[in-house]
Design a protein around this motif. Sequence first.
Motif, PDB file in Angstrom:
ATOM      1  N   ALA A   6      -1.769   3.627   6.100  1.00 45.31           N
ATOM      2  CA  ALA A   6      -2.869   3.612   5.001  1.00 45.31           C
ATOM      3  C   ALA A   6      -3.662   2.171   5.118  1.00 45.31           C
ATOM      4  O   ALA A   6      -2.952   1.329   5.482  1.00 45.31           O
ATOM      5  CB  ALA A   6      -2.547   4.332   3.665  1.00 45.31           C
ATOM      6  N   ALA A   7      -4.743   1.963   4.267  1.00 46.74           N
ATOM      7  CA  ALA A   7      -5.437   0.967   4.219  1.00 46.74           C
ATOM      8  C   ALA A   7      -4.499   0.059   3.142  1.00 46.74           C
ATOM      9  O   ALA A   7      -4.792  -1.117   3.219  1.00 46.74           O
ATOM     10  CB  ALA A   7      -6.717   1.032   3.828  1.00 46.74           C
ATOM     11  N   LEU A   8      -3.974   0.674   2.257  1.00 47.53           N
ATOM     12  CA  LEU A   8      -3.159  -0.119   1.180  1.00 47.53           C
ATOM     13  C   LEU A   8      -1.748  -0.429   1.783  1.00 47.53           C
ATOM     14  O   LEU A   8      -1.151   0.414   2.531  1.00 47.53           O
ATOM     15  CB  LEU A   8      -3.105   0.639  -0.027  1.00 47.53           C
ATOM     16  CG  LEU A   8      -4.418   0.619  -0.794  1.00 47.53           C
ATOM     17  CD1 LEU A   8      -4.233   1.421  -1.955  1.00 47.53           C
ATOM     18  CD2 LEU A   8      -4.816  -0.914  -1.450  1.00 47.53           C
ATOM     19  N   PRO A   9      -1.173  -1.629   1.428  1.00 45.12           N
ATOM     20  CA  PRO A   9       0.313  -1.670   1.787  1.00 45.12           C
ATOM     21  C   PRO A   9       1.396  -0.535   1.607  1.00 45.12           C
ATOM     22  O   PRO A   9       1.127  -0.063   0.456  1.00 45.12           O
ATOM     23  CB  PRO A   9       0.920  -2.904   0.863  1.00 45.12           C
ATOM     24  CG  PRO A   9      -0.580  -3.557   0.659  1.00 45.12           C
ATOM     25  CD  PRO A   9      -1.519  -2.535   0.382  1.00 45.12           C
ATOM     26  N   ALA A  10       2.182  -0.188   2.335  1.00 46.84           N
ATOM     27  CA  ALA A  10       3.102   0.655   2.110  1.00 46.84           C
ATOM     28  C   ALA A  10       3.921   0.556   0.891  1.00 46.84           C
ATOM     29  O   ALA A  10       4.424  -0.706   0.679  1.00 46.84           O
ATOM     30  CB  ALA A  10       3.807   0.967   3.546  1.00 46.84           C
ATOM     31  N   ARG A  69      -7.556  -7.466  -0.917  1.00 49.55           N
ATOM     32  CA  ARG A  69      -6.978  -8.408  -1.974  1.00 49.55           C
ATOM     33  C   ARG A  69      -5.733  -7.938  -2.478  1.00 49.55           C
ATOM     34  O   ARG A  69      -4.763  -8.940  -2.830  1.00 49.55           O
ATOM     35  CB  ARG A  69      -7.818  -8.212  -3.345  1.00 49.55           C
ATOM     36  CG  ARG A  69      -7.719  -8.915  -4.401  1.00 49.55           C
ATOM     37  CD  ARG A  69      -8.967  -8.946  -5.454  1.00 49.55           C
ATOM     38  NE  ARG A  69      -8.557  -9.370  -6.710  1.00 49.55           N
ATOM     39  CZ  ARG A  69      -8.171  -8.835  -7.763  1.00 49.55           C
ATOM     40  NH1 ARG A  69      -8.447  -7.304  -7.829  1.00 49.55           N
ATOM     41  NH2 ARG A  69      -8.124  -9.409  -9.048  1.00 49.55           N
ATOM     42  N   VAL A  70      -5.364  -6.668  -2.508  1.00 54.55           N
ATOM     43  CA  VAL A  70      -4.016  -6.172  -2.623  1.00 54.55           C
ATOM     44  C   VAL A  70      -2.896  -6.770  -1.542  1.00 54.55           C
ATOM     45  O   VAL A  70      -1.854  -7.265  -2.186  1.00 54.55           O
ATOM     46  CB  VAL A  70      -3.872  -4.652  -2.474  1.00 54.55           C
ATOM     47  CG1 VAL A  70      -2.384  -4.071  -2.780  1.00 54.55           C
ATOM     48  CG2 VAL A  70      -4.905  -3.993  -3.718  1.00 54.55           C
ATOM     49  N   TRP A  71      -3.273  -6.645  -0.192  1.00 51.11           N
ATOM     50  CA  TRP A  71      -2.470  -7.419   0.552  1.00 51.11           C
ATOM     51  C   TRP A  71      -1.952  -8.731   0.497  1.00 51.11           C
ATOM     52  O   TRP A  71      -0.931  -9.097   0.572  1.00 51.11           O
ATOM     53  CB  TRP A  71      -2.936  -7.258   2.051  1.00 51.11           C
ATOM     54  CG  TRP A  71      -2.907  -5.708   2.534  1.00 51.11           C
ATOM     55  CD1 TRP A  71      -3.874  -4.737   2.596  1.00 51.11           C
ATOM     56  CD2 TRP A  71      -1.847  -5.127   3.583  1.00 51.11           C
ATOM     57  NE1 TRP A  71      -3.628  -3.541   3.103  1.00 51.11           N
ATOM     58  CE2 TRP A  71      -2.436  -4.017   3.833  1.00 51.11           C
ATOM     59  CE3 TRP A  71      -0.692  -5.574   4.080  1.00 51.11           C
ATOM     60  CZ2 TRP A  71      -1.759  -2.816   4.444  1.00 51.11           C
ATOM     61  CZ3 TRP A  71      -0.102  -4.914   4.637  1.00 51.11           C
ATOM     62  CH2 TRP A  71      -0.285  -3.471   4.962  1.00 51.11           C
ATOM     63  N   ARG A  72      -3.224  -9.414   0.200  1.00 53.99           N
ATOM     64  CA  ARG A  72      -3.053 -10.812  -0.346  1.00 53.99           C
ATOM     65  C   ARG A  72      -2.023 -11.172  -1.454  1.00 53.99           C
ATOM     66  O   ARG A  72      -1.409 -11.906  -1.478  1.00 53.99           O
ATOM     67  CB  ARG A  72      -4.538 -11.438  -0.363  1.00 53.99           C
ATOM     68  CG  ARG A  72      -4.424 -12.964  -0.436  1.00 53.99           C
ATOM     69  CD  ARG A  72      -5.882 -13.574  -0.849  1.00 53.99           C
ATOM     70  NE  ARG A  72      -6.501 -12.934  -2.026  1.00 53.99           N
ATOM     71  CZ  ARG A  72      -7.859 -12.822  -2.324  1.00 53.99           C
ATOM     72  NH1 ARG A  72      -8.315 -13.663  -1.495  1.00 53.99           N
ATOM     73  NH2 ARG A  72      -8.356 -12.438  -3.473  1.00 53.99           N
TER      74      ARG A  72
END
Length: 459
Positions: A414-418, A393-396
């Motif tokens: 990481a799994a979250l955007p840099a 959801r954060v990437w989107r």
Amino acid sequence: MTDDPWGLHEPPAVAEADLEPLPGVLAEIARALDSGDRLPAPERAHMDRPGARDLPEVDALVGQGWEPLAAMRLGSDVGLVPAVWPAEHRCWLHDRVPAFGVCAYGPGETYIEPDLRNPQREHWELARHARSVGLPPPPPGRLWLLRSPWTGISASSLLLAIRQVRDADAFGWDAVGMMRAAAHVLDHGEDALWNRWTGRQADAAMAWRREGATGRDVAQWVRLGLRPDDLAVLTAPLAEGGAGLSLSSVPEWCESVTAMTGEPRDDDVSRVIAWRKIGLSEDAPVWRLSGVMFEREPAHVRAWLEAGLAVEEIVAWDADDLSLALRWREAGVEVRDARALTLADPTLTPEEALAYDAMGIERRARQRWVEAGFSADEARTWTDLDIVASEARVWRSLGRGVEEARAQRAAGGAALPAGFEGGWIGFGSDRDDVSYGVTDPPGTRGSVANTGPDGMPYP
């Protein structure tokens, strides 16, 4: 008030050396608490909670007319009552009931666990209340039992009447208020109490008294506000205008129709009959239906029963939308999953839900993807990158897609955007239990999206 209101010189009703071993259910709880094992609890544990009445020494005294007081815990209103009760009508035992709580983590996941409340803190609070009115602190570790000083009423019914006096005369709603109300009632005598006590419970107590029944055998009927004639109607056959219940099933039915109010009402008997007439069996788990019984009329629920839905299904759907419940049932989706998924996204179809299964998405994760507004295909793609729904959801929200995420993960990222910095709230220990403070694109489906299908914020 005497110099020794707690009877510190009085020995226990049963000496510690004479106590029998803990009975089965309490012994099993004590063993689990000591070992740290997680002990499954019956689904009805909140209603049939093991306690003082399961102790053999208590059972013996109950047979002699004594009644155990509720445990003296923080928030209990009876913690100071023994100090003003006639000494000849109170006694005590060593309190050896294990301190435990019942925790429900979901359907079929109800466990007995250590009581997280601090007993020392609770006793300190009760001692503080006692000192505020000039009483010495109550002795710890005691289980008190009372009997009524008057032959016309049991101790438990007397406490019901005392609570009404407490409320009517504004004595206060803590342990001090209950103690003062008890002292007031006991000082004024039985006749004065009968002249003051009103309501369904008082009517029931008076009616049973006229029948010559005043002891603990009728205490539960008084608590439920049931007179002898009410009980006769509830146990009469349905064909004769009754509810067709056995005596043993009456309490559960009456408690279920009053569960949301907590007090007996004038229409309780007629409501039980109405619910029985729509086809609910005597042994139906009606305690689970209490919320539905409060919000719906029996005629509304009749259609659910006639459609062949079980009580568990009616409860899961809150008897809200029969056509929707039938559609998901026909699709073969388990009822609890179906209800959770439709709450996660009211527009979700059974076919869309089953697509997650076809894609190999785990059931728990499936609900997260639905809540976040990702399709089954999208969920599979993100899952293959070891990115959970809350992270996807954060990437989107940043307008960054799967390809960028794949490249970052391939490079050991990481799994979250840099570079992402944002607020979050954690609700559990899993990565998917984290909710990030991001804004979803307009039209995003799912219950966690900040905007609805029309692009407007959810109210």
